[in-house]
Design a protein around this motif. Structure first.
Motif, PDB file in Angstrom:
ATOM      1  N   THR A   1     -14.062   3.235  -1.493  1.00 35.88           N
ATOM      2  CA  THR A   1     -13.334   2.343  -0.584  1.00 35.88           C
ATOM      3  C   THR A   1     -11.879   2.142  -0.995  1.00 35.88           C
ATOM      4  O   THR A   1     -11.095   1.608  -0.218  1.00 35.88           O
ATOM      5  N   ALA A   2     -11.495   2.585  -2.186  1.00 32.20           N
ATOM      6  CA  ALA A   2     -10.097   2.474  -2.618  1.00 32.20           C
ATOM      7  C   ALA A   2      -9.241   3.631  -2.116  1.00 32.20           C
ATOM      8  O   ALA A   2      -8.015   3.548  -2.144  1.00 32.20           O
TER       9      ALA A   2
ATOM     10  N   GLY B   1      -8.674   4.871   0.949  1.00 33.88           N
ATOM     11  CA  GLY B   1      -7.846   4.551   2.115  1.00 33.88           C
ATOM     12  C   GLY B   1      -6.611   3.753   1.739  1.00 33.88           C
ATOM     13  O   GLY B   1      -5.487   4.136   2.090  1.00 33.88           O
ATOM     14  N   PRO B   2      -6.769   2.642   1.005  1.00 35.18           N
ATOM     15  CA  PRO B   2      -5.583   1.891   0.566  1.00 35.18           C
ATOM     16  C   PRO B   2      -4.662   2.716  -0.334  1.00 35.18           C
ATOM     17  O   PRO B   2      -3.438   2.577  -0.262  1.00 35.18           O
TER      18      PRO B   2
ATOM     19  N   ASP C   1      -2.714   4.910   1.981  1.00 33.61           N
ATOM     20  CA  ASP C   1      -1.705   4.095   2.661  1.00 33.61           C
ATOM     21  C   ASP C   1      -0.515   3.814   1.747  1.00 33.61           C
ATOM     22  O   ASP C   1       0.639   3.895   2.180  1.00 33.61           O
ATOM     23  N   ALA C   2      -0.795   3.487   0.484  1.00 35.68           N
ATOM     24  CA  ALA C   2       0.287   3.225  -0.478  1.00 35.68           C
ATOM     25  C   ALA C   2       1.133   4.475  -0.699  1.00 35.68           C
ATOM     26  O   ALA C   2       2.361   4.402  -0.781  1.00 35.68           O
TER      27      ALA C   2
ATOM     28  N   LEU D   1     -10.502  -2.615  -6.534  1.00 34.99           N
ATOM     29  CA  LEU D   1     -11.141  -1.921  -5.413  1.00 34.99           C
ATOM     30  C   LEU D   1     -11.944  -0.757  -5.968  1.00 34.99           C
ATOM     31  O   LEU D   1     -11.397   0.103  -6.662  1.00 34.99           O
TER      32      LEU D   1
ATOM     33  N   ALA E   1       1.747   1.325  -5.592  1.00 36.41           N
ATOM     34  CA  ALA E   1       2.250   0.869  -4.295  1.00 36.41           C
ATOM     35  C   ALA E   1       3.745   0.595  -4.405  1.00 36.41           C
ATOM     36  O   ALA E   1       4.230   0.159  -5.459  1.00 36.41           O
TER      37      ALA E   1
ATOM     38  N   TRP F   1      -0.307  -3.032  -6.176  1.00 34.52           N
ATOM     39  CA  TRP F   1      -1.527  -2.338  -6.574  1.00 34.52           C
ATOM     40  C   TRP F   1      -1.198  -1.055  -7.317  1.00 34.52           C
ATOM     41  O   TRP F   1      -0.201  -0.396  -7.015  1.00 34.52           O
TER      42      TRP F   1
ATOM     43  N   PHE G   1      -3.358   2.511  -8.231  1.00 35.32           N
ATOM     44  CA  PHE G   1      -4.573   3.273  -7.945  1.00 35.32           C
ATOM     45  C   PHE G   1      -4.684   4.420  -8.930  1.00 35.32           C
ATOM     46  O   PHE G   1      -3.727   5.158  -9.143  1.00 35.32           O
TER      47      PHE G   1
ATOM     48  N   GLY H   1      -8.650   0.988  -7.477  1.00 29.89           N
ATOM     49  CA  GLY H   1      -7.401   0.240  -7.416  1.00 29.89           C
ATOM     50  C   GLY H   1      -7.503  -1.047  -8.208  1.00 29.89           C
ATOM     51  O   GLY H   1      -8.562  -1.670  -8.265  1.00 29.89           O
TER      52      GLY H   1
END
Length: 123
Positions: free
Chosen positions: A15-16, A18-19, A22-23, A61, A85, A90, A92, A108
Motif C-alpha cells: 500500500t506504500a 502508490g504514495p 505520487d511522491a 505505510l 517526498a 515522507w 519511502f 514509507g
C-alpha cells in the motif's frame, strides 16, 4: 534508472507503492544504490525498525507487509532505493530485484518536522 522507469515499477506490491509513486512524480528526490544485499538481512533490520516506529508512535505505510515480503524472499539479493517526498514529509524505501527491473516491496515512514522550540517559563 530514470524517474519514469521507477514510477512504472511502483505498482501495487504494498500500500506504500502508490504514495511513493505520487511522491516521485511530484518531484521527490530518488536514488537506487549499487550493490546487493540478501533480503533476509534487510528483513531483520526492518523488523527492528518496525518495532521502534510502533513503540515511538511514528506513522508508517506498509512497514509490516514489507518486512513479511523481505522474509519471504529469503536470501535473494536485493537492491535498495529511496524516494524522499518533495515536501520532505515522507521517506519511502524500495526493495528491488538484483537487476533493478522490478520493485518487490516498498514502505514509507513519516518524517518529523524540525524540533519544536523549547517552551519558555513565563513568570
Amino acid at each position: 534508472m530514470t524517474r519514469d522507469g521507477l514510477a512504472v515499477m511502483l505498482g501495487e506490491q504494498t500500500t506504500a507503492c502508490g504514495p511513493a509513486r505520487d511522491a516521485l512524480i511530484a518531484g521527490g528526490a530518488f536514488i537506487v544504490w549499487d550493490g546487493l544485499v540478501p533480503a533476509d538481512r534487510v528483513a531483520h533490520t526492518y523488523r527492528t525498525r518496525l518495532r521502534i516506529t510502533q513503540k515511538g508512535g511514528q506513522s508508517t505505510l506498509a512497514l509490516g507487509a514489507t518486512v513479511d515480503l523481505l522474509f519471504q524472499a529469503g536470501e535473494e539479493p536485493l537492491r535498495i532505493g529511496r524516494i524522499d517526498a518533495a515536501d520532505l514529509s515522507w521517506t519511502f524505501m524500495l526493495f528491488l530485484d538484483a537487476t533493478a527491473t522490478a520493485v518487490l516491496g516498498c514502505t514509507g515512514v513519516a518524517r518529523g518536522g524540525p524540533p519544536a522550540e523549547p517552551a519558555t517559563d513565563l513568570k
